[in-house]
Design an enzyme around this catalytic site. Structure first.
Site, PDB file in Angstrom:
ATOM      1  N   GLU A 198       0.836  -1.193   0.000  1.00  0.00           N
ATOM      2  CA  GLU A 198       0.000   0.000   0.000  1.00  0.00           C
ATOM      3  C   GLU A 198       0.882   1.259   0.000  1.00  0.00           C
ATOM      4  O   GLU A 198       1.983   1.267   0.542  1.00  0.00           O
ATOM      5  CB  GLU A 198      -0.899   0.008   1.247  1.00  0.00           C
ATOM      6  CG  GLU A 198      -1.751  -1.240   1.410  1.00  0.00           C
ATOM      7  CD  GLU A 198      -0.968  -2.430   1.957  1.00  0.00           C
ATOM      8  OE1 GLU A 198       0.103  -2.234   2.585  1.00  0.00           O
ATOM      9  OE2 GLU A 198      -1.413  -3.574   1.740  1.00  0.00           O
ATOM     10  N   SER A 217      -4.911 -10.801   2.054  1.00  0.00           N
ATOM     11  CA  SER A 217      -5.594 -12.105   2.123  1.00  0.00           C
ATOM     12  C   SER A 217      -6.729 -12.030   3.130  1.00  0.00           C
ATOM     13  O   SER A 217      -7.119 -10.950   3.575  1.00  0.00           O
ATOM     14  CB  SER A 217      -4.590 -13.198   2.534  1.00  0.00           C
ATOM     15  OG  SER A 217      -4.160 -12.996   3.872  1.00  0.00           O
TER      16      SER A 217
END
Length: 277
Positions: A198, A217
């Site tokens: 990110e 995930s």
């Protein structure tokens, strides 16, 4: 590409639940265990727990079971393991997670969870290595997942399938985990698509909308587990502070190293929590 073409989950007319039932039948044949009672997906840093749960009955390459793929991410074992727990029940340990960013589609991402449910598992334990937004979390800190925000813009549910996610991560199981380790903190997990980390701005966005943990995930798997009727508990191992909070560049090598350093402690924690479950 040959692997993708040979996987029945890639065919649009395939019933993914039927493939999961076939996979569960194969696991029963290959392990000699007719039913598993709890299932664990072991993400980065959590693999040591499998050695501490109980006696390993069988360990098989996941790729030998219909619908599964060989693990494509360093730090994942690529196996399915049947373990006899001290109470006489059996745990199915999944070391072969298919990540969303691998591009195989959501059916393959959640196939392990649906297979676990088809083996009889009533509880799904989901773990991962992730970035922490809270500055008080140091690398190696295990954190309970209290809720999630799914930023993949995708879902494992198909058609008009409406599933309530109000209490997706079981409060009962989180209380049991805190009974094992009262110091466990908890937070909201934010799943991004990946595989890139990110940006600092995205981390601040995640914080602004209520997130405490960022990763790639778990959220899609949790939704599929709820659809299958399982009770869910989730753990994140904080392997690093998220981008912009940590002042040094992020790397997967750092994730692996933090997992190795914390492996003994979090493996023991998870084994004790499963015993309590």
């Amino acid at each position: 590409m040959a692997e993708a073409r040979s996987n029945p989950l890639d065919l649009p007319d395939t019933d993914p639940f039927e493939v999961a039932r076939d996979a569960a039948a194969q696991i029963a044949d290959l392990t000699g265990v007719a039913r598993h009672d709890v299932a664990l997906t072991l993400g980065s840093g959590w693999g040591r727990a499998a050695d501490l749960l109980g006696e390993t009955v069988a360990e098989i390459p996941a790729a030998e079971v219909v619908g599964f793929s060989a693990s494509a991410v360093p730090g994942h074992a690529g196996t399915l393991r049947s373990i006899a727990l001290p109470n006489g029940e059996h745990a199915l340990v999944i070391g072969a997670r298919t990540h969303y960013y691998e591009g195989h589609g959501v059916r393959r991402v959640v196939h392990s969870v649906r297979t676990a449910a088809a083996t009889g598992a009533r509880v799904m334990v989901l773990t991962n290595g992730a970035g922490g937004i809270k500055e008080t979390w140091t690398p190696g800190t295990p954190v309970l997942i209290s809720d999630h925000i799914n930023l993949t813009a995708d879902s494992p549910l198909e058609g008009a399938t409406f599933i309530d996610l109000t209490d997706l991560y079981s409060a009962r199981l989180r209380d049991l985990a805190r009974g094992v380790d009262a110091s466990l903190d908890e937070g909201v997990y934010v799943q991004f698509r990946g595989p890139h980390y990110e940006t600092p701005a995205e981390v601040q966005m995640a914080k602004a909308i209520g997130g405490h943990i960022v990763g790639m995930s778990t959220a899609l798997e949790a939704i599929a587990a709820r659809q299958a009727g399982m009770e869910i508990i989730g753990f994140s191992l904080i392997t690093n502070l998220a981008a912009g909070i940590q002042k040094t560049p992020l790397s997967h090598a750092e994730v692996i190293e933090a997992g190795k350093n914390a492996e003994a402690a979090i493996g023991d924690l998870l084994a004790r929590v499963v015993t309590a479950l």
